[in-house]
Write a protein that holds these residues in place. Structure first.
Motif, PDB file in Angstrom:
ATOM      1  N   ALA A 151       0.834  -1.208   0.000  1.00 51.98           N
ATOM      2  CA  ALA A 151       0.000   0.000   0.000  1.00 51.98           C
ATOM      3  C   ALA A 151       0.866   1.255   0.000  1.00 51.98           C
ATOM      4  CB  ALA A 151      -0.939  -0.012   1.197  1.00 51.98           C
ATOM      5  N   ASP A 152       1.958   1.219   0.751  1.00 48.81           N
ATOM      6  CA  ASP A 152       2.883   2.354   0.758  1.00 48.81           C
ATOM      7  C   ASP A 152       3.465   2.597  -0.635  1.00 48.81           C
ATOM      8  OD1 ASP A 152       2.493   2.766   3.454  1.00 48.81           O
ATOM      9  OD2 ASP A 152       4.310   1.694   4.074  1.00 48.81           O
ATOM     10  N   ALA A 153       3.564   1.528  -1.433  1.00 55.22           N
ATOM     11  CA  ALA A 153       4.084   1.652  -2.794  1.00 55.22           C
ATOM     12  C   ALA A 153       2.998   2.017  -3.803  1.00 55.22           C
ATOM     13  CB  ALA A 153       4.755   0.346  -3.215  1.00 55.22           C
ATOM     14  N   GLY A 154       1.768   2.210  -3.326  1.00 57.95           N
ATOM     15  CA  GLY A 154       0.704   2.675  -4.201  1.00 57.95           C
ATOM     16  C   GLY A 154      -0.295   1.637  -4.659  1.00 57.95           C
ATOM     17  N   TYR A 155      -0.195   0.408  -4.131  1.00 59.27           N
ATOM     18  CA  TYR A 155      -1.109  -0.654  -4.532  1.00 59.27           C
ATOM     19  C   TYR A 155      -2.216  -0.867  -3.503  1.00 59.27           C
ATOM     20  CZ  TYR A 155       2.655  -1.933  -7.760  1.00 59.27           C
ATOM     21  OH  TYR A 155       3.612  -1.927  -8.744  1.00 59.27           O
ATOM     22  N   GLU A 214      18.174 -10.857   5.982  1.00 62.95           N
ATOM     23  CA  GLU A 214      17.924  -9.471   5.593  1.00 62.95           C
ATOM     24  C   GLU A 214      18.387  -9.143   4.177  1.00 62.95           C
ATOM     25  OE1 GLU A 214      16.248  -5.817   6.034  1.00 62.95           O
ATOM     26  OE2 GLU A 214      16.168  -7.451   7.506  1.00 62.95           O
ATOM     27  N   THR A 215      19.627  -9.470   3.848  1.00 61.57           N
ATOM     28  CA  THR A 215      20.157  -9.094   2.534  1.00 61.57           C
ATOM     29  C   THR A 215      19.389  -9.762   1.409  1.00 61.57           C
ATOM     30  OG1 THR A 215      22.365  -8.723   3.467  1.00 61.57           O
ATOM     31  CG2 THR A 215      22.211  -9.070   1.091  1.00 61.57           C
ATOM     32  N   ALA A 216      19.152 -11.059   1.541  1.00 60.25           N
ATOM     33  CA  ALA A 216      18.424 -11.785   0.496  1.00 60.25           C
ATOM     34  C   ALA A 216      16.980 -11.325   0.421  1.00 60.25           C
ATOM     35  CB  ALA A 216      18.490 -13.290   0.759  1.00 60.25           C
ATOM     36  N   ALA A 217      16.359 -11.050   1.566  1.00 62.28           N
ATOM     37  CA  ALA A 217      14.975 -10.579   1.569  1.00 62.28           C
ATOM     38  C   ALA A 217      14.857  -9.253   0.831  1.00 62.28           C
ATOM     39  CB  ALA A 217      14.472 -10.442   3.001  1.00 62.28           C
ATOM     40  N   ARG A 218      15.778  -8.350   1.099  1.00 61.81           N
ATOM     41  CA  ARG A 218      15.727  -7.046   0.429  1.00 61.81           C
ATOM     42  C   ARG A 218      15.924  -7.196  -1.079  1.00 61.81           C
ATOM     43  NH1 ARG A 218      15.871  -2.427   3.403  1.00 61.81           N
ATOM     44  NH2 ARG A 218      16.148  -2.649   5.666  1.00 61.81           N
ATOM     45  N   LEU A 219      16.838  -8.067  -1.492  1.00 61.13           N
ATOM     46  CA  LEU A 219      17.078  -8.285  -2.919  1.00 61.13           C
ATOM     47  C   LEU A 219      15.835  -8.857  -3.584  1.00 61.13           C
ATOM     48  CD1 LEU A 219      18.870  -8.422  -5.419  1.00 61.13           C
ATOM     49  CD2 LEU A 219      19.749 -10.620  -4.568  1.00 61.13           C
ATOM     50  N   ALA A 220      15.241  -9.867  -2.970  1.00 63.92           N
ATOM     51  CA  ALA A 220      14.050 -10.477  -3.548  1.00 63.92           C
ATOM     52  C   ALA A 220      12.909  -9.473  -3.630  1.00 63.92           C
ATOM     53  CB  ALA A 220      13.631 -11.696  -2.726  1.00 63.92           C
ATOM     54  N   ASP A 221      12.732  -8.692  -2.589  1.00 62.17           N
ATOM     55  CA  ASP A 221      11.643  -7.712  -2.584  1.00 62.17           C
ATOM     56  C   ASP A 221      11.874  -6.605  -3.615  1.00 62.17           C
ATOM     57  OD1 ASP A 221      10.338  -9.154  -0.634  1.00 62.17           O
ATOM     58  OD2 ASP A 221      10.919  -7.834   1.012  1.00 62.17           O
ATOM     59  N   GLU A 222      13.126  -6.228  -3.825  1.00 63.71           N
ATOM     60  CA  GLU A 222      13.431  -5.248  -4.871  1.00 63.71           C
ATOM     61  C   GLU A 222      13.080  -5.807  -6.253  1.00 63.71           C
ATOM     62  OE1 GLU A 222      17.531  -4.409  -4.259  1.00 63.71           O
ATOM     63  OE2 GLU A 222      17.186  -3.155  -2.478  1.00 63.71           O
ATOM     64  N   ARG A 223      13.397  -7.075  -6.471  1.00 63.78           N
ATOM     65  CA  ARG A 223      13.061  -7.712  -7.749  1.00 63.78           C
ATOM     66  C   ARG A 223      11.546  -7.801  -7.928  1.00 63.78           C
ATOM     67  NH1 ARG A 223      17.785 -12.370  -7.177  1.00 63.78           N
ATOM     68  NH2 ARG A 223      19.358 -11.270  -8.424  1.00 63.78           N
ATOM     69  N   SER A 238       9.321  -5.776  -6.561  1.00 62.11           N
ATOM     70  CA  SER A 238       8.839  -4.425  -6.794  1.00 62.11           C
ATOM     71  C   SER A 238       9.018  -4.014  -8.250  1.00 62.11           C
ATOM     72  CB  SER A 238       9.580  -3.451  -5.861  1.00 62.11           C
ATOM     73  OG  SER A 238       9.154  -2.129  -6.097  1.00 62.11           O
ATOM     74  N   ALA A 239      10.173  -4.304  -8.810  1.00 59.00           N
ATOM     75  CA  ALA A 239      10.437  -3.966 -10.202  1.00 59.00           C
ATOM     76  C   ALA A 239       9.525  -4.758 -11.141  1.00 59.00           C
ATOM     77  CB  ALA A 239      11.904  -4.213 -10.542  1.00 59.00           C
ATOM     78  N   PHE A 240       9.301  -6.012 -10.813  1.00 58.88           N
ATOM     79  CA  PHE A 240       8.437  -6.889 -11.619  1.00 58.88           C
ATOM     80  C   PHE A 240       7.008  -6.342 -11.660  1.00 58.88           C
ATOM     81  CE2 PHE A 240       5.465 -10.502 -11.676  1.00 58.88           C
ATOM     82  CZ  PHE A 240       5.872 -11.178 -12.820  1.00 58.88           C
ATOM     83  N   PHE A 241       6.474  -5.997 -10.493  1.00 60.99           N
ATOM     84  CA  PHE A 241       5.114  -5.465 -10.472  1.00 60.99           C
ATOM     85  C   PHE A 241       5.033  -4.096 -11.126  1.00 60.99           C
ATOM     86  CE2 PHE A 241       3.924  -8.313  -6.684  1.00 60.99           C
ATOM     87  CZ  PHE A 241       3.173  -9.164  -7.479  1.00 60.99           C
TER      88      PHE A 241
END
Length: 232
Positions: free
Chosen positions: A52-56, A213-222, A224-227
């Motif tokens: 939701a913070d990202a606009g969805y 943490e590091t892997a979670a952030r990377l996956a979530d960034e991917r 976010s870009a995908f959506f």
């Protein structure tokens, strides 16, 4: 803005609850967040809030409502982990997919007919893959989905983009299963897989001992870009 809401089944014979997080402005699209075996707990609600913070517009349906409505379990508590595994064994996945489709339809109506994606974790990762083949979702993301290698016969029904996050040390998905996923999906024009060396099941959990943490952030960034690419 967050609230509980109701979703009507596709059959129109019952309703079930869903957690809903709305963005401050007009939603750019909607995303259905598919729970782990622990129900719509604090971690899943946090996933919705972040979207939701990202606009969805983000909706997390209570898929265990036929077993016991409102289940919220903590994977770091051994007794609750065992309870969750027991629920998984009783869960009707085909009925769950119909409930996900109902949530997709509800979300699409709420945003005036725009695009709707799905993202799922653990059991939800499996259901996200199934949703890509069986529902009208516009984009699907699965984190550490279990048993996807047994669903490869459905891949020809996938018409919209799919992203799968695969931890290489997943103790629920062994290396042979991961190899079958790659063999069956690497050449699919709509499916992308990302591997995470050294990571285990649940690495992108919002809370608790499973998070990496590091892997979670990377996956979530991917994700976010995908959506952003496929939903807007």
């Amino acid at each position: 803005m967050t609230a509980m809401m109701t979703v009507e089944t596709l059959e129109g014979d019952a309703q079930f609850e869903a957690y809903c997080a709305k963005p401050a402005r007009t939603p750019r699209a909607a995303i259905v967040v598919i729970q782990e075996i622990f129900g719509v707990n604090a971690g899943i609600r946090r996933k919705c809030d972040t979207l939701a913070d990202a606009g969805y517009l983000a909706i997390a349906p209570d898929l265990f409502w036929r077993l016991r409505p409102g289940i919220q379990l903590d994977p770091d508590v051994p007794d609750q982990m065992q309870e969750a595994l027991g629920l998984m064994g009783r869960f009707d996945q085909d009925a769950g997919i119909r409930d996900i489709q109902a949530a997709i339809q509800t979300a699409r109506q709420m945003i005036g007919g725009g695009k709707v994606g799905v993202v799922g974790y653990c059991l939800g990762g499996r259901l996200a893959f199934m949703s890509a083949a069986r529902t009208d979702t516009d984009a699907s993301v699965g984190y550490y989905g279990v048993g996807i290698d047994t669903l490869l016969g459905e891949k020809n029904a996938i018409a919209h983009p799919v992203l799968l996050h695969v931890p290489e040390e997943d103790h629920f998905v062994d290396k042979d299963a991961q190899a079958r996923m790659h063999a069956g999906l690497d050449d699919h024009p709509k499916v992308s897989l990302y591997d995470y060396p050294g990571e285990d099941h649940g690495f992108a959990a919002e809370f608790g001992a499973r998070r990496s943490e590091t892997a979670a952030r990377l996956a979530d960034e991917r994700t976010s870009a995908f959506f952003a690419e496929h939903l807007g």
